[in-house]
Each structure stands twice: as structure tokens, then as C-alpha cells.
Motif scaffolding. Structure first.
Motif, PDB file in Angstrom:
ATOM      1  N   GLY A  36       0.797  -1.224   0.000  1.00 37.68           N
ATOM      2  CA  GLY A  36       0.000   0.000   0.000  1.00 37.68           C
ATOM      3  C   GLY A  36       0.824   1.264   0.000  1.00 37.68           C
ATOM      4  N   VAL A  37       2.030   1.200  -0.512  1.00 40.02           N
ATOM      5  CA  VAL A  37       2.898   2.377  -0.561  1.00 40.02           C
ATOM      6  C   VAL A  37       2.742   3.030  -1.935  1.00 40.02           C
ATOM      7  CG1 VAL A  37       5.266   3.224  -0.431  1.00 40.02           C
ATOM      8  CG2 VAL A  37       4.530   1.338   1.038  1.00 40.02           C
ATOM      9  N   SER A  38       2.330   4.294  -1.974  1.00 40.86           N
ATOM     10  CA  SER A  38       2.198   5.009  -3.229  1.00 40.86           C
ATOM     11  C   SER A  38       3.551   5.578  -3.645  1.00 40.86           C
ATOM     12  CB  SER A  38       1.179   6.141  -3.085  1.00 40.86           C
ATOM     13  OG  SER A  38       1.663   7.139  -2.213  1.00 40.86           O
ATOM     14  N   VAL A  39       3.614   6.064  -4.868  1.00 40.24           N
ATOM     15  CA  VAL A  39       4.861   6.635  -5.372  1.00 40.24           C
ATOM     16  C   VAL A  39       5.236   7.880  -4.572  1.00 40.24           C
ATOM     17  CG1 VAL A  39       6.023   7.572  -7.408  1.00 40.24           C
ATOM     18  CG2 VAL A  39       4.413   5.691  -7.662  1.00 40.24           C
ATOM     19  N   VAL A  40       4.243   8.681  -4.234  1.00 46.97           N
ATOM     20  CA  VAL A  40       4.515   9.892  -3.454  1.00 46.97           C
ATOM     21  C   VAL A  40       5.043   9.529  -2.073  1.00 46.97           C
ATOM     22  CG1 VAL A  40       3.489  11.973  -2.485  1.00 46.97           C
ATOM     23  CG2 VAL A  40       2.796  11.201  -4.748  1.00 46.97           C
ATOM     24  N   GLN A  41       4.412   8.522  -1.429  1.00 46.15           N
ATOM     25  CA  GLN A  41       4.894   8.098  -0.111  1.00 46.15           C
ATOM     26  C   GLN A  41       6.309   7.520  -0.210  1.00 46.15           C
ATOM     27  OE1 GLN A  41       1.778   5.377   0.884  1.00 46.15           O
ATOM     28  NE2 GLN A  41       0.484   6.938   1.831  1.00 46.15           N
ATOM     29  N   LEU A  42       6.568   6.766  -1.274  1.00 49.51           N
ATOM     30  CA  LEU A  42       7.911   6.230  -1.478  1.00 49.51           C
ATOM     31  C   LEU A  42       8.932   7.359  -1.595  1.00 49.51           C
ATOM     32  CD1 LEU A  42       9.853   3.852  -2.140  1.00 49.51           C
ATOM     33  CD2 LEU A  42       9.182   4.125  -4.539  1.00 49.51           C
ATOM     34  N   HIS A  43       8.563   8.412  -2.339  1.00 46.68           N
ATOM     35  CA  HIS A  43       9.490   9.526  -2.535  1.00 46.68           C
ATOM     36  C   HIS A  43       9.799  10.238  -1.225  1.00 46.68           C
ATOM     37  CE1 HIS A  43      10.598  13.678  -3.807  1.00 46.68           C
ATOM     38  NE2 HIS A  43      11.354  13.006  -4.657  1.00 46.68           N
ATOM     39  N   THR A  44       8.774  10.373  -0.382  1.00 45.72           N
ATOM     40  CA  THR A  44       8.987  11.070   0.888  1.00 45.72           C
ATOM     41  C   THR A  44       9.855  10.257   1.847  1.00 45.72           C
ATOM     42  OG1 THR A  44       6.917  10.157   1.733  1.00 45.72           O
ATOM     43  CG2 THR A  44       6.832  12.325   0.683  1.00 45.72           C
ATOM     44  N   GLN A  45       9.856   8.921   1.719  1.00 44.20           N
ATOM     45  CA  GLN A  45      10.628   8.076   2.633  1.00 44.20           C
ATOM     46  C   GLN A  45      12.036   7.782   2.134  1.00 44.20           C
ATOM     47  OE1 GLN A  45       8.458   4.667   4.274  1.00 44.20           O
ATOM     48  NE2 GLN A  45       6.554   5.543   3.475  1.00 44.20           N
ATOM     49  N   LEU A  46      12.306   8.124   0.877  1.00 46.87           N
ATOM     50  CA  LEU A  46      13.651   7.904   0.364  1.00 46.87           C
ATOM     51  C   LEU A  46      14.624   8.899   1.013  1.00 46.87           C
ATOM     52  CD1 LEU A  46      12.983   7.327  -3.453  1.00 46.87           C
ATOM     53  CD2 LEU A  46      13.691   5.620  -1.775  1.00 46.87           C
ATOM     54  N   ALA A  47      15.821   8.433   1.289  1.00 47.90           N
ATOM     55  CA  ALA A  47      16.860   9.277   1.907  1.00 47.90           C
ATOM     56  C   ALA A  47      18.130   9.171   1.077  1.00 47.90           C
ATOM     57  CB  ALA A  47      17.119   8.853   3.351  1.00 47.90           C
ATOM     58  N   SER A  48      19.022  10.117   1.289  1.00 48.33           N
ATOM     59  CA  SER A  48      20.269  10.114   0.528  1.00 48.33           C
ATOM     60  C   SER A  48      21.103   8.868   0.813  1.00 48.33           C
ATOM     61  CB  SER A  48      21.063  11.388   0.855  1.00 48.33           C
ATOM     62  OG  SER A  48      21.335  11.447   2.262  1.00 48.33           O
ATOM     63  N   GLU A  49      20.891   8.238   2.008  1.00 47.81           N
ATOM     64  CA  GLU A  49      21.658   7.033   2.343  1.00 47.81           C
ATOM     65  C   GLU A  49      21.288   5.861   1.443  1.00 47.81           C
ATOM     66  OE1 GLU A  49      20.065   8.881   4.437  1.00 47.81           O
ATOM     67  OE2 GLU A  49      21.631   9.805   5.677  1.00 47.81           O
ATOM     68  N   HIS A  50      20.119   5.916   0.811  1.00 44.43           N
ATOM     69  CA  HIS A  50      19.704   4.822  -0.059  1.00 44.43           C
ATOM     70  C   HIS A  50      20.479   4.796  -1.366  1.00 44.43           C
ATOM     71  CE1 HIS A  50      15.790   4.871   2.327  1.00 44.43           C
ATOM     72  NE2 HIS A  50      16.239   3.629   2.462  1.00 44.43           N
ATOM     73  N   PHE A  51      21.155   5.877  -1.732  1.00 43.39           N
ATOM     74  CA  PHE A  51      21.749   5.977  -3.063  1.00 43.39           C
ATOM     75  C   PHE A  51      23.256   6.220  -2.918  1.00 43.39           C
ATOM     76  CE2 PHE A  51      17.381   7.316  -3.306  1.00 43.39           C
ATOM     77  CZ  PHE A  51      16.897   6.582  -4.392  1.00 43.39           C
ATOM     78  N   SER A  52      24.005   5.555  -3.763  1.00 45.06           N
ATOM     79  CA  SER A  52      25.460   5.695  -3.722  1.00 45.06           C
ATOM     80  C   SER A  52      25.898   7.101  -4.095  1.00 45.06           C
ATOM     81  CB  SER A  52      26.106   4.679  -4.666  1.00 45.06           C
ATOM     82  OG  SER A  52      25.613   4.854  -5.994  1.00 45.06           O
ATOM     83  N   THR A  53      25.097   7.782  -4.915  1.00 45.67           N
ATOM     84  CA  THR A  53      25.423   9.158  -5.296  1.00 45.67           C
ATOM     85  C   THR A  53      25.069  10.152  -4.210  1.00 45.67           C
ATOM     86  OG1 THR A  53      23.271   9.440  -6.356  1.00 45.67           O
ATOM     87  CG2 THR A  53      25.078   8.636  -7.734  1.00 45.67           C
ATOM     88  N   GLY A  54      24.266   9.731  -3.235  1.00 43.71           N
ATOM     89  CA  GLY A  54      23.849  10.622  -2.169  1.00 43.71           C
ATOM     90  C   GLY A  54      22.759  11.599  -2.562  1.00 43.71           C
ATOM     91  N   VAL A  55      22.157  11.425  -3.759  1.00 39.25           N
ATOM     92  CA  VAL A  55      21.133  12.347  -4.249  1.00 39.25           C
ATOM     93  C   VAL A  55      19.842  11.554  -4.454  1.00 39.25           C
ATOM     94  CG1 VAL A  55      20.444  13.923  -6.087  1.00 39.25           C
ATOM     95  CG2 VAL A  55      22.853  13.780  -5.368  1.00 39.25           C
ATOM     96  N   VAL A  56      18.754  12.041  -3.850  1.00 42.32           N
ATOM     97  CA  VAL A  56      17.445  11.419  -4.030  1.00 42.32           C
ATOM     98  C   VAL A  56      16.826  11.953  -5.317  1.00 42.32           C
ATOM     99  CG1 VAL A  56      15.138  11.121  -3.055  1.00 42.32           C
ATOM    100  CG2 VAL A  56      17.139  11.202  -1.542  1.00 42.32           C
ATOM    101  N   PRO A  57      16.408  11.099  -6.226  1.00 44.95           N
ATOM    102  CA  PRO A  57      15.788  11.597  -7.470  1.00 44.95           C
ATOM    103  C   PRO A  57      14.484  12.311  -7.172  1.00 44.95           C
ATOM    104  CG  PRO A  57      15.494   9.216  -7.293  1.00 44.95           C
ATOM    105  CD  PRO A  57      16.430   9.614  -6.183  1.00 44.95           C
ATOM    106  N   ASP A  58      14.164  13.309  -8.006  1.00 38.95           N
ATOM    107  CA  ASP A  58      12.896  14.000  -7.822  1.00 38.95           C
ATOM    108  C   ASP A  58      11.742  13.068  -8.213  1.00 38.95           C
ATOM    109  OD1 ASP A  58      12.795  13.965 -10.605  1.00 38.95           O
ATOM    110  OD2 ASP A  58      13.454  16.034 -10.812  1.00 38.95           O
ATOM    111  N   LEU A  59      10.514  13.549  -7.934  1.00 43.63           N
ATOM    112  CA  LEU A  59       9.345  12.697  -8.128  1.00 43.63           C
ATOM    113  C   LEU A  59       9.171  12.288  -9.586  1.00 43.63           C
ATOM    114  CD1 LEU A  59       6.906  11.375  -6.805  1.00 43.63           C
ATOM    115  CD2 LEU A  59       5.624  13.485  -7.155  1.00 43.63           C
TER     116      LEU A  59
END
Length: 928
Positions: A36-59
Motif C-alpha cells: 500500500g505504498v504510493s509513489v509519493v509516499q515512497l518519494h517522501t521516505q527515500l533518503a540520501s543514504e539509499h543511493f550511492s550518489t547521495g542524491v534522491v531523485p525528484d518525483l
């Protein structure tokens, strides 16, 4: 993949570069759906630690990656981490390990995706395909409704036939029992005469019921066959339309299921004793069967008539005309029907089943038929809301069921309400319809051809009703009269013209149309020589028809006047034209909610401000009524005044909120206020519960601006927040009301996404270096609305940011001292020379010197001087003194008071504007 990520929001097709990537996309989407996780909710929970580049992609980029475009393993791990936060380390590692082969294969041995290349389709062809799709959907809805109605009628007729067949067997058994009992009574030695008479009466009644049952059984079978033919034809049409829609777009529309009709239960087994109660039970069942057949027959008639279909001939050679009377060509019907039976028979399988005298079943049936006809006709007349629709309803209801021809005259001009009618009293022919026999060779049985223009005997277009004349007397009498009556023989030629052939006998009826207060017209009903004339009951039917028509016409005239007033009110409360300030181009659109709701609470406005700025306002008052429009007018005026005072957008909304509370506690509205500065290329926006604006960039990207939503106006006690954003040159800002993006078929955010897609698609047509034409862009945005999307009125305001280049702006601060006017003249002279505008030097120096001198006299802080070069030269002088200068008429010996007179004489335009903490005096000069 096609699965739902949340109700009403299907996933878009995967667009990965290979099948392995698409399979990974399907797995990630399945995880999101399961948790039940929407794309918007996924975007809000993403953090820079999830990505090797340290940058969270925009929506937007996140949506693309979840479609398979540039998917990364970091995102796969992040989705697993967010969807399954409670999993242990080994379990999470096992889950990701199962996906490693797909990821490796995608980068070593990818399986290419088979893509069918389609030829490019032009925008014109896309529009045509959209129009064909909408038309096919509308046709499909109508055909499906006809299918459901006809299928229900077929089932009802089949059930009625089954019931009647069972009743017929029981009645025949009753007849046999009554015959045996009567023979026994007659053979008795001393029979009681009363018993014999009672038995004979019961036997006669049972025999008549047996005949009625056979007749109604035949009618039920005929109705079943007719409904079956319509069902078959509708099914073929549904199949053809679904095939057409399948060619126009992916998927098909499923057919509807017929609704259950009214059940007709078989009476229980009749008792062995045949008494009056048993016979009454049969009569009740017969009457219920007639009602069911009449109702379903009328339903099939309406469906067929609505679709313009026809049913085939029956075994008797008659034509079953949906919703109309059966007409026979005299050449095929040597024996004409009697006057009493001809009018209301709708099928040959529904004959009169009793020939008793007055008060008998025949008279009751004829009265019921008259009531059903009048009821159906008045319903059809009442459907119209304007004059033409009401008159058309009268004509179509009367021809050919009641008459062969009808002429309707209305007063010209029609008085409205309590208005006194003008003299002379003139009647104008509004409409005339005539019956033409259908082609006997046609395989399908068609509606009677009604052509208001073909083969009509010409009647008088205008008729002046002379006071004291025969026509005036008939109209004053209100009641319909026959054409062969004393008044009718004189009045009809006066109305139709002396050369018009009036049928002999009782084949013409002249009926006045009287509204609530006065006569507003007249109707003439005519029958041909091959048809029996009108009977006395026809006058009562005519009176009912014209009474309902006249009242409906009266209401339509009043409605037309109210609609005109409402339309004028709406037009006066919206700007006639938008200003065209420097550095920005504007376009707007307004659409009411529907034709029946021409006023609403939506508004838009553009207010020029000092410094070449412009305030853009869009608002929406709850509802679309006269009250909403009145409140909208007050709020719009308040917003104009507040914005003209150069208040910040958030302050404008705050004071607008206070004004709404003063108007009433239930006065609620949403509003968005923006101020655009073409010199700074910045825009300041404040929002009060309104849908967010959309910015279309020059490259074709549509962006929903992040503006704090705020509370609606009228809530009270809340603060509004403003944000300042970049306004790049060539970009287009769209302000709109919720009617554009919200309807019963879609929520607000779905509509906003569709709006962004439409804007981006339109921008692609003009290329990345050119913005689409502003007016065409507004039209294209409104074209996105479908048939069910007009639940609310729509206001749209589009602003194209051109801006003013820094090279065309000069800005200085001058200390409030005696040398300031001289320095202002030198600075202006030097800048005009750099702009090749030396021919304006003398005028500019003189006007700048006058205005700066006046500012220095009262200012305590530095004076500002700004020159702007666009299509004109604009000069602005600002100071902190709140006193506004006024133009005075100086006498010959006065040394002061001539400054503004000089400005007025030399400048094209000039004015003084209040700003926060002071004022700005500006003037404009033309280059030539």
C-alpha cells in the motif's frame, strides 16, 4: 503491467530497455501494491543514504525509474527496504538475491523488447479520432440503453405470455365446469330461475374472459417478437460499435446487463367452485397483464423512437410504429377503422375485447388510452426548456398519433411575465409538421416521415388578430373549437390564409394557447380525408395538450429572460478585456458549468502595478448561482482594490478573508494571488486553498509549482504564506479553477497530471525553442474536457513571461538634496544617448527635473529614478512621502504649480500610485 497501484490509478506500461528490466519493474510495483505504498509516499521516505550518489531523485525521475527508464539497483534495494522494514537481514538479503539474476542478465545478455513501430499521426488526425471516439461512445450508450429496455420488455412479454397461457387453460376449465352446471340446472325438474340466470351470467363472463385471454396472449407474443427484433438489432449495433471503438482505442466497452422488470405472478389454482371471486381474480390478472404490456410497449417505443429505429411488419401487414399510431395506406386498407377505434390502437394485436354500451369495458379502455396518450404527450412537451423544444415536443407528440398535420402560431413578440403586450396583436407561424406515409416496400418498419419543410401546403406566416374579429373571439374563448363550427369556419381562414384548404367536417381543431395571464398563440390540428374525423373527446385531449404547452411556453419565456439576466450579470462581473502590461502577455477563458447554470463563482483578474509589475488573481466562490455570482463580484472588487494598493499577495488574501467574513459566516472561496515582476524575472505567489498553478517551461516541461495550499477564504484566523519563484522568459503560467481538473470521473490530482500532459504535448508541437501561441494553448487546454467533465464552471488565466532585459532598465538612487534634479537630468541624458534616443532628451530632462524637484521637497530618504525601454519609454520617480501630488491651475504670476501641467502636456500617459511607504510618479513617452 496494468495492475492498480491505488483505486483509479493504473500503472503505466513498463518502458525498460529489455524484458529483464521490465520484469524487475513489475516486481517492484507488486511490492508497492502489496504494502500500500504510493509513489509519493515512497518519494517522501527515500533518503540520501539509499543511493550511492547521495542524491534522491525528484518525483518525476522516480516515476520514470519505476517505469524502467534508467532503473538503478540502489532504487531496487531502497524499495525493498521501505516496503519491508520489519524483515530480518537474512530474509531481506534472500529477497534481493532472487532479483540478482535478472539484474545481471539485463546488463550481460538482455532480451530485447519487441516494439511495434507505428507511423506518426498528425494532430488533426488525433482530434478527428478523439471526436469519433466520443461519438461512438455516445452511440454505444444509447444503443446499450435501448438493448436493456428492449431485453427487459422481451422478458416481461414472455412472462406475461406464460401467465396468460396458464390462465387460459384454467378459464377453459371454468367454461367447461359452468357449461356442465348450467346443463344440470336446466335439466332439473324444478330449477330456480335465479340460479339459472346466475350461471348463465357467469358462463357469459367466463367466455368473454377466455376471448380476452386469447387476445392478450396474442398481443404478448407480438410484443415479445417486436422486442426480440429490437434486441437483436441493438446487439448487432453494440457489436459494431465495440469493434469501432476497439479500432479507435485499446480495450472495449462491455455491454450492460438488462435490469429486472416487474414480475407478474400466476394466480394460484382456481377453486373447483366457480364463483364470482374466481372470475374477479381472472379479471385482475388480465388488467395487470394489460398494464405490464402497455408499460413495456411504451418503453420499447421510446427506445426505438430515440434511436430512430423501426420494427418489421407483422403478419397482418400493419406497421408497428414506436410511440405513434398505426397508419394504413388507403390503397392497402379497403376497410377503414371506425372513428372510435382508430385513434389509440398502437398494435393490431391489441383489439377491443368488449362491445358493451356506455360505462362498459370499451369506454373504460378508451378513456385509459386517452389518459395514457395525454400523459406521454405532456411528458414529451415538458422535456423542453426553450420555445423551439417545447413546440417540437407538441408537434411530434401530435403527429401522427392524434392528427395528420399541426401548425403552431405564437405571438410576435412574446410578452414576458407582467409586461404589457405590444399592439397590434400579431401571430407568427413557429412550426408546422405533417405526416407522410412510410414506404410499404421497406423491409424494416420505419417511423412516419415528418418533414417540416417538404410538401406542406403553404400557410400564412403572419396573421394580425383584429379586435372583434372571429379569430379574436375564439382566442378570447380559450376553449378549442372544431373547424366546422360557426366560429371555426371564420377563424381558420383568418389564421391560415384565405387560400389554405381547410378539411371538411370535423377534421380541424383550432385551439388557443393561453398562458398564465394572456393568450400567447394558437395551434391547429388537421386530419386527412382518408382518416376519420375528430370525435367530441378529441376536444378534451386538445385542451390538455395546449394547456400544458402554453404553461411550458410561459415558463420558457421567463427562463429565457432569467438566463439572459444571469448571462449579462456574469459578463459584467468578469473583465471585458485583459490589460497588456509590459513584459507579459495574457489570455483568459471562462466556461459556465452548463447551459442551465450560466452564472457561477469563478473569476479571474489582472491588475497593473507600479514598476511594470502585474498582479494575477484567480478565485472560486462555492456554488454556481446568483448568490455565488454576487459574492464573487464583491470579492473581485475587493481584490482589485487591495492589489492596486501594492500590498503583498499574502496580505491581499488576509484582508480578502476578513472581507468574506464580513459578508457572512458561510461565504467560502478559494483564491490564488500572484505578482509578476518582469524586471527581476521573479513571481511571488500566495494561495488560499486553490489548486496549484502550473508553469510550462520553454523546453516543453510542465511543472506544478510548490505553493503552500493555505486555508480557504472565509475560514478566518489563519495566516497566508507567500513564496517567491523564478519566472524565466518564455515560460507560461496557468492559473485555473478546480472545474478544469476535477469532476465526478476524476480527482484533482489526476486532473492536474492530465493538464500537465496536455501542456507538454502541445508544447512539443511547436518545438523546444518556441512557446505555443497563448490563445491556442488556452483552447487546447479546454479541449481536454470530456462529456462528463463539466460539473463546475471554469476560469482559466494564462500569462506568458517575456520579461524586460537588464540592458533595457536603468536604476539610480538620488539623495534628497538640491543637486538631485541636475544629477537626474545628466543620468537620463547619458542613458538616452546609449539607447539612441537622443531625440527624447529635451522632453525627458524637463519632465524628470519637474518630478524629481517635487520629490526632493518632501522626501526624507533617497529618491529612486528608473528608466525602462520597451515599446515605449517609461520613467518612474519614487519617494517616501505619502502625500500624492495634485494638478493645480497656476495663475500668471505664480512661481509654482505648473509641474504636473507640463507632464500632462508632454507625456503620452502619466499617473501617481501608492506603494508601501511612499508613492511612485510615472510617465510614458512614445519613441516617435
Amino acid at each position: 503491467m496494468g495492475t492498480l497501484k491505488r483505486p483509479g490509478r493504473p500503472w503505466a506500461p513498463a518502458r525498460g530497455s529489455c524484458n529483464e528490466i521490465n520484469e524487475l519493474v513489475h516486481i517492484l510495483r507488486a511490492w508497492l501494491d502489496a504494502t500500500g505504498v504510493s509513489v509519493v509516499q515512497l518519494h517522501t521516505q527515500l533518503a540520501s543514504e539509499h543511493f550511492s550518489t547521495g542524491v534522491v531523485p525528484d518525483l518525476r525521475k522516480l516515476r520514470e525509474q519505476l517505469s524502467g527508464v534508467a532503473l538503478t539497483w540502489d532504487l531496487v534495494e531502497a524499495v525493498a527496504d521501505i516496503c519491508f522494514p520489519d524483515e530480518t537481514g537474512p530474509r531481506a538479503a534472500e529477497r534481493l538475491k532472487q532479483l540478482q539474476p535478472l539484474w545481471s542478465a539485463a546488463h550481460t545478455t538482455p532480451t530485447p523488447v519487441t516494439i511495434s513501430v507505428k507511423p506518426a499521426v498528425s494532430a488533426h488526425e488525433l482530434v478527428q479520432a478523439q471526436q469519433r471516439t466520443i461519438a461512438a461512445l455516445e452511440d454505444l450508450n444509447r444503443v446499450r440503453q435501448a438493448f436493456e429496455v428492449s431485453e427487459q420488455a422481451r422478458q416481461q412479454a414472455l412472462q406475461v405470455a406464460t401467465v396468460l397461457f396458464a390462465l387460459l387453460g384454467q378459464t377453459q376449465a371454468q367454461v367447461a365446469e359452468l357449461t356442465r352446471r348450467l346443463d344440470a340446472l336446466r335439466s332439473a325438474d324444478d330449477p330456480f330461475l335465479s340460479d339459472v340466470e346466475r350461471a348463465e351470467h357467469r358462463l357469459e363472463r367466463a367466455l368473454r374472459q377466455s376471448d380476452d385471454l386469447r387476445s392478450q396472449l396474442g398481443r404478448a407474443e407480438a410484443e415479445r417478437d417486436t422486442a426480440q427484433r429490437v434486441v437483436d438489432h441493438a446487439a448487432r449495433q453494440i457489436k459494431a460499435l465495440e469493434d469501432e471503438l476497439r479500432d479507435l482505442r485499446a480495450g472495449s466497452v462491455t455491454g450492460g446487463q438488462p435490469q429486472a422488470g416487474t414480475a407478474l405472478s400466476i394466480p394460484g389454482p382456481l377453486s373447483s367452485t366457480v364463483d364470482d371471486a374466481a372470475l374477479d381474480q381472472v379479471d385482475a390478472a388480465l388488467q395487470k397483464a394489460r398494464d405490464v404490456l402497455d408499460r413495456e410497449h411504451e418503453a420499447v417505443q421510446d427506445a426505438v423512437e430515440e434511436m430512430g429505429w423501426a420494427a418489421s411488419q407483422n403478419e397482418h401487414g400493419d406497421r408497428v410504429i414506436p410511440g405513434q399510431a398505426v397508419r394504413r395506406d388507403p390503397s392497402h386498407s379497403p376497410e377503414s377503422r371506425s372513428r372510435d377505434d382508430e385513434l389509440f390502437h398502437t398494435t393490431p394485436n391489441n383489439p377491443v375485447t368488449s362491445t358493451d354500451g356506455p360505462g362498459s369495458e370499451l369506454m373504460l379502455r378508451r378513456a385509459d388510452d386517452s389518459m395514457r396518450f395525454v400523459g406521454a404527450a405532456t411528458r414529451r412537451i415538458a422535456r423542453g426548456i426553450d420555445l423551439d423544444e417545447i413546440v417540437l415536443g407538441l408537434c411530434r407528440a401530435s403527429v401522427p398519433t392524434f392528427s395528420d398535420e399541426i401548425l403552431v402560431y405564437l405571438r410576435d413578440p412574446l410578452p414576458v411575465g407582467d409586461e404589457r403586450p405590444v399592439n397590434p396583436f400579431v401571430l407568427r407561424l413557429r412550426r408546422s409538421d405533417r405526416l407522410r406515409l412510410a414506404d410499404e416496400e421497406t423491409e424494416w418498419l420505419r417511423l412516419p416521415a415528418i418533414d417540416p419543410q417538404a410538401d406542406l401546403t403553404p400557410a400564412a406566416e403572419l396573421c394580425e388578430v383584429r379586435a372583434g374579429g372571429a379569430l379574436a373571439e375564439v382566442l378570447r374563448g380559450v376553449r378549442p373549437v372544431f373547424g366546422d363550427s360557426g366560429a371555426g369556419r371564420t377563424a381558420l381562414p383568418a389564421l391560415l390564409g384565405a387560400d389554405y384548404p381547410v378539411p371538411a367536417g370535423r377534421r380541424a381543431i383550432l385551439a388557443p394557447l393561453r398562458g398564465r395571464r394572456r393568450v400567447i398563440g394558437a395551434a391547429v390540428f388537421l386530419r386527412g380525408s382518408e382518416r376519420p374525423g375528430f370525435d367530441p373527446n378529441a376536444l378534451l385531449v386538445t385542451a390538455q395538450l395546449v394547456t400544458h404547452t402554453a404553461i411550458s411556453l410561459d415558463k420558457a419565456v421567463l427562463y429565457g429572460r432569467e438566463a439572459y439576466i444571469a448571462g449579462e450579470l456574469q459578463r459584467t462581473m468578469l473583465p471585458d478585456s485583459l490589460p497588456q502590461p509590459t513584459g507579459v502577455r495574457l489570455a483568459s477563458r471562462y466556461l459556465p458549468a452548463a447551459e442551465t447554470a450560466r452564472v457561477g463563482g469563478d473569476w479571474y483578474d489582472a491588475i497593473p502595478l507600479p514598476g511594470s509589475r502585474v498582479a494575477l488573481v484567480v478565485g472560486d466562490v462555492m456554488g454556481h448561482s446568483m448568490t455565488s455570482a454576487a459574492i464573487m463580484g464583491q470579492l473581485r472588487t475587493t481584490a482589485q482594490t487591495l492589489a492596486g494598493l501594492d500590498l503583498p499577495p499574502q496580505e491581499v488574501l488576509r484582508r480578502l478573508d476578513e472581507q468574506a467574513q464580513r459578508l457572512g459566516s458561510d461565504r467560502m472561496a478559494t483564491c490564488l494571488c500572484a505578482v509578476y515582476d518582469p524586471v527581476a524575472h521573479r513571481i511571488t505567489i500566495a494561495n488560499a486553498g486553490h489548486p496549484p498553478p502550473v508553469l510550462l517551461h520553454l523546453g516543453g516541461r510542465a511543472e506544478v509549482l510548490r505553493v503552500p495550499p493555505g486555508a480557504p477564504i472565509g475560514v478566518g484566523g489563519v495566516d497566508f504564506e507567500a513564496v517567491e519563484l523564478d519566472a524565466p522568459a518564455g515560460a507560461t503560467l496557468l492559473l485555473y479553477t478546480d472545474g478544469l481538473v476535477e469532476s465526478r470521473l476524476r480527482d484533482v490530482w489526476t486532473g492536474i497530471e492530465q493538464l500537465c500532459e496536455r501542456l507538454a504535448a502541445t508544447a512539443r508541437l511547436t518545438g523546444p525553442d518556441h512557446s505555443p501561441p497563448l490563445e491556442a494553448l488556452c483552447d487546447d487546454v479546454l479541449d481536454m474536457l470530456g462529456p462528463g467533465d463539466r460539473d463546475d464552471d471554469i476560469a482559466l488565466l494564462a500569462a506568458r513571461f517575456d520579461g524586460i532585459a537588464p540592458s533595457d532598465v536603468a536604476y539610480w538612487f538620488l539623495e534628497p538634496e538640491d543637486s538631485a534634479p541636475g544629477r537626474a537630468r545628466r543620468l537620463a541624458r547619458r542613458k538616452l544617448a546609449g539607447w539612441d534616443l537622443e531625440h527624447l532628451t529635451d522632453s525627458v530632462e524637463l519632465l524628470v527635473s519637474e518630478i524629481v524637484t517635487n520629490a526632493v521637497r518632501y522626501a526624507e530618504r533617497p529618491v529612486t529614478l528608473r528608466l525602462l525601454r520597451t515599446d515605449i519609454l517609461r520613467c518612474e520617480v519614487g519617494d517616501d512621502a505619502p502625500q500624492l501630488p495634485s494638478r493645480r491651475w497656476a495663475r500668471q504670476m505664480d512661481e509654482a504649480g505648473r509641474g504636473l501641467s507640463v507632464v500632462d502636456a508632454l507625456a503620452v500617459r502619466w499617473d501617481v500610485t501608492n506603494v508601501n511607504g511612499g508613492k511612485v510618479v510615472w510617465f510614458e513617452l512614445a519613441f516617435r
